[in-house]
Design an enzyme around this catalytic site. Structure first.
Site, PDB file in Angstrom:
ATOM      1  CB  CYS A 187      -0.956   0.006   1.183  1.00 60.40           C
ATOM      2  SG  CYS A 187      -0.181  -0.217   2.771  1.00 60.40           S
ATOM      3  CD  GLU A 228      -3.757   6.454   3.769  1.00 58.16           C
ATOM      4  OE1 GLU A 228      -2.572   6.835   3.741  1.00 58.16           O
ATOM      5  OE2 GLU A 228      -4.089   5.262   3.660  1.00 58.16           O
TER       6      GLU A 228
END
EC number: 5.3.3.2
Length: 179
Positions: A66, A113
């Site tokens: 990620c 996020e």
């Protein structure tokens, strides 16, 4: 090495500016990110253990890779770039879904996020980058779910949030295919 910028976004995922990554995590500002899940033909998911030198969540288990998109980079391009940088291989990726989450860390930083979750398939061994990854393993999603319930401290804060959604996505897909 110059610090990377993250793409600040609103809740509709529209870019509203750039900010240095650390500053965005210090201020808990919403920014674009992605999470890649790699699976194999046995239905297992590849997990990575973050390197010891990571500035947060060192040696915790998480999804295959990620990170954050760069300005002008598509979600898929970003996922493929980071997969190669961290795990040392290339494969096609498909975006599954996106959602917003917030995860504070013990060190005062916060991940806030809009995360684009992607999946890809791979059958071989990764060539891990030891600056990014300490170890890796294949696990069945049900075993991951059970292990998180038993030992949540072994997993990154964001992975516990993202995995629940990924697992539900896999279940829904299975039900749709069987129905």
């Amino acid at each position: 090495m110059k610090e990377e910028n993250v793409i600040l976004v609103n809740e509709a995922d529209e870019p509203i500016g750039l900010m240095p990554k650390m500053e965005a995590h210090e201020k808990a500002v919403l920014h674009r990110a992605f999470s890649v899940f790699i699976m194999n033909g046995k239905g297992e998911t590849m997990l990575q253990q973050r390197a010891r030198n990571k500035y947060h969540s060192p040696l915790l288990w998480t999804n295959t890779c990620c990170s954050h998109q760069r300005s002008g980079e598509s979600n898929i391009e970003a996922g493929k770039r980071r997969l190669l940088e961290e795990m040392g291989f290339k494969t096609d990726l498909k975006e599954l879904f996106s959602f917003i989450y917030k995860a504070p860390f013990d060190n005062g930083l916060t991940e806030h996020e809009l995360d684009h979750v992607m999946v890809g398939y791979y059958e071989d061994f990764p060539k891990i980058n030891p600056n990014e990854v300490a170890d890796w393993k294949w696990m069945h999603p049900k075993d991951i779910k059970d292990d998180i319930a038993k030992k949540p401290e072994d997993y990154t804060a964001w992975f516990k949030i993202i995995f629940e959604r990924f697992y539900n996505h896999l279940l829904e897909k299975t039900v749709r295919n069987e129905g």
